[in-house]
Design a protein around this motif. Structure first.
Motif, PDB file in Angstrom:
ATOM      1  N   THR A 172       0.832  -1.207   0.000  1.00  9.63           N
ATOM      2  CA  THR A 172       0.000   0.000   0.000  1.00  9.63           C
ATOM      3  C   THR A 172       0.868   1.259   0.000  1.00  9.63           C
ATOM      4  O   THR A 172       0.612   2.211  -0.744  1.00  9.63           O
ATOM      5  N   GLN A 173       1.918   1.249   0.831  1.00 15.95           N
ATOM      6  CA  GLN A 173       2.809   2.419   0.896  1.00 15.95           C
ATOM      7  C   GLN A 173       3.584   2.595  -0.398  1.00 15.95           C
ATOM      8  O   GLN A 173       3.799   3.731  -0.853  1.00 15.95           O
ATOM      9  N   LEU A 174       4.015   1.497  -1.005  1.00 13.46           N
ATOM     10  CA  LEU A 174       4.757   1.571  -2.260  1.00 13.46           C
ATOM     11  C   LEU A 174       3.889   2.125  -3.385  1.00 13.46           C
ATOM     12  O   LEU A 174       4.349   2.941  -4.199  1.00 13.46           O
ATOM     13  N   THR A 175       2.651   1.728  -3.431  1.00 16.10           N
ATOM     14  CA  THR A 175       1.729   2.233  -4.450  1.00 16.10           C
ATOM     15  C   THR A 175       1.524   3.737  -4.283  1.00 16.10           C
ATOM     16  O   THR A 175       1.561   4.494  -5.268  1.00 16.10           O
ATOM     17  N   ALA A 176       1.344   4.176  -3.041  1.00 16.99           N
ATOM     18  CA  ALA A 176       1.166   5.613  -2.792  1.00 16.99           C
ATOM     19  C   ALA A 176       2.422   6.401  -3.156  1.00 16.99           C
ATOM     20  O   ALA A 176       2.349   7.486  -3.741  1.00 16.99           O
ATOM     21  N   LEU A 177       3.585   5.865  -2.824  1.00 16.30           N
ATOM     22  CA  LEU A 177       4.846   6.542  -3.128  1.00 16.30           C
ATOM     23  C   LEU A 177       5.091   6.617  -4.632  1.00 16.30           C
ATOM     24  O   LEU A 177       5.538   7.650  -5.148  1.00 16.30           O
ATOM     25  N   THR A 178       4.793   5.559  -5.351  1.00 20.37           N
ATOM     26  CA  THR A 178       4.958   5.554  -6.801  1.00 20.37           C
ATOM     27  C   THR A 178       4.067   6.606  -7.458  1.00 20.37           C
ATOM     28  O   THR A 178       4.506   7.328  -8.367  1.00 20.37           O
ATOM     29  N   THR A 179       2.858   6.732  -6.985  1.00 23.00           N
ATOM     30  CA  THR A 179       1.938   7.743  -7.517  1.00 23.00           C
ATOM     31  C   THR A 179       2.465   9.142  -7.240  1.00 23.00           C
ATOM     32  O   THR A 179       2.439  10.014  -8.111  1.00 23.00           O
ATOM     33  N   ARG A 180       2.972   9.337  -6.039  1.00 26.57           N
ATOM     34  CA  ARG A 180       3.482  10.660  -5.651  1.00 26.57           C
ATOM     35  C   ARG A 180       4.717  11.046  -6.466  1.00 26.57           C
ATOM     36  O   ARG A 180       4.859  12.191  -6.909  1.00 26.57           O
ATOM     37  N   VAL A 181       5.645  10.100  -6.698  1.00 29.22           N
ATOM     38  CA  VAL A 181       6.846  10.378  -7.490  1.00 29.22           C
ATOM     39  C   VAL A 181       6.477  10.697  -8.927  1.00 29.22           C
ATOM     40  O   VAL A 181       7.028  11.622  -9.543  1.00 29.22           O
ATOM     41  N   ALA A 182       5.559   9.974  -9.497  1.00 28.31           N
ATOM     42  CA  ALA A 182       5.132  10.228 -10.873  1.00 28.31           C
ATOM     43  C   ALA A 182       4.528  11.625 -10.999  1.00 28.31           C
ATOM     44  O   ALA A 182       4.798  12.342 -11.973  1.00 28.31           O
ATOM     45  N   ALA A 183       3.725  12.034 -10.017  1.00 24.00           N
ATOM     46  CA  ALA A 183       3.131  13.367 -10.053  1.00 24.00           C
ATOM     47  C   ALA A 183       4.204  14.452  -9.916  1.00 24.00           C
ATOM     48  O   ALA A 183       4.150  15.483 -10.595  1.00 24.00           O
ATOM     49  N   THR A 184       5.198  14.217  -9.060  1.00 24.18           N
ATOM     50  CA  THR A 184       6.283  15.197  -8.874  1.00 24.18           C
ATOM     51  C   THR A 184       7.125  15.326 -10.134  1.00 24.18           C
ATOM     52  O   THR A 184       7.501  16.438 -10.526  1.00 24.18           O
ATOM     53  N   GLU A 185       7.448  14.209 -10.777  1.00 26.33           N
ATOM     54  CA  GLU A 185       8.238  14.260 -12.011  1.00 26.33           C
ATOM     55  C   GLU A 185       7.485  14.966 -13.126  1.00 26.33           C
ATOM     56  O   GLU A 185       8.074  15.726 -13.894  1.00 26.33           O
ATOM     57  N   ALA A 186       6.214  14.747 -13.224  1.00 31.42           N
ATOM     58  CA  ALA A 186       5.420  15.410 -14.259  1.00 31.42           C
ATOM     59  C   ALA A 186       5.381  16.913 -14.022  1.00 31.42           C
ATOM     60  O   ALA A 186       5.492  17.706 -14.966  1.00 31.42           O
TER      61      ALA A 186
END
Length: 121
Positions: free
Chosen positions: A27-41
């Motif tokens: 669950t934490q990994l999924t949330a972190l992956t979403t957050r990193v993708a949004a930051t990179e964009a």
């Protein structure tokens, strides 16, 4: 009492701590992956900086190199002046001085002078 509460029975709902922990990590990994993708964009759209701007670092390095070469040249000049134009070193042995037909060294004590004088007589 139900079947799951008996002494040697395991409930179908029961899970080990490892299963629970893996679920939390997922669950934490999924949330972190979403957050990193949004930051990179967001950062790729609004970046106006030059990432490879090393001109000030190169300038400081060049100044350091110039000072190093100057220090080396000055040290060579000083070494030449010290070793080539240095006066001759004085002799370390005491000189023998001739006085009234006797030889007495300059470093002799008064008693040694009297002994030499008495031997000549």
């Amino acid at each position: 009492m139900g079947l799951g509460a008996q002494e040697f029975a395991i409930s179908e709902k029961r899970q080990s701590f490892a299963d629970y922990d893996r679920g939390l990590i997922y669950t934490q990994l999924t949330a972190l992956t979403t957050r990193v993708a949004a930051t990179e964009a967001a950062s790729s759209q609004s970046c106006s900086c030059k990432e490879d701007d090393d001109s000030d670092v190169k300038g400081v390095a060049n100044v350091g190199a110039v000072f190093g070469v100057l220090a080396f040249i000055i040290s060579i000049i000083v070494a030449i002046k010290v070793f080539c134009f240095m006066p001759a070193a004085p002799a370390s042995a005491p000189k023998i001085v001739e006085r009234e037909n006797s030889s007495v060294s300059m470093g002799a004590t008064p008693s040694q002078v009297e002994i030499k004088a008495s031997q000549k007589v």
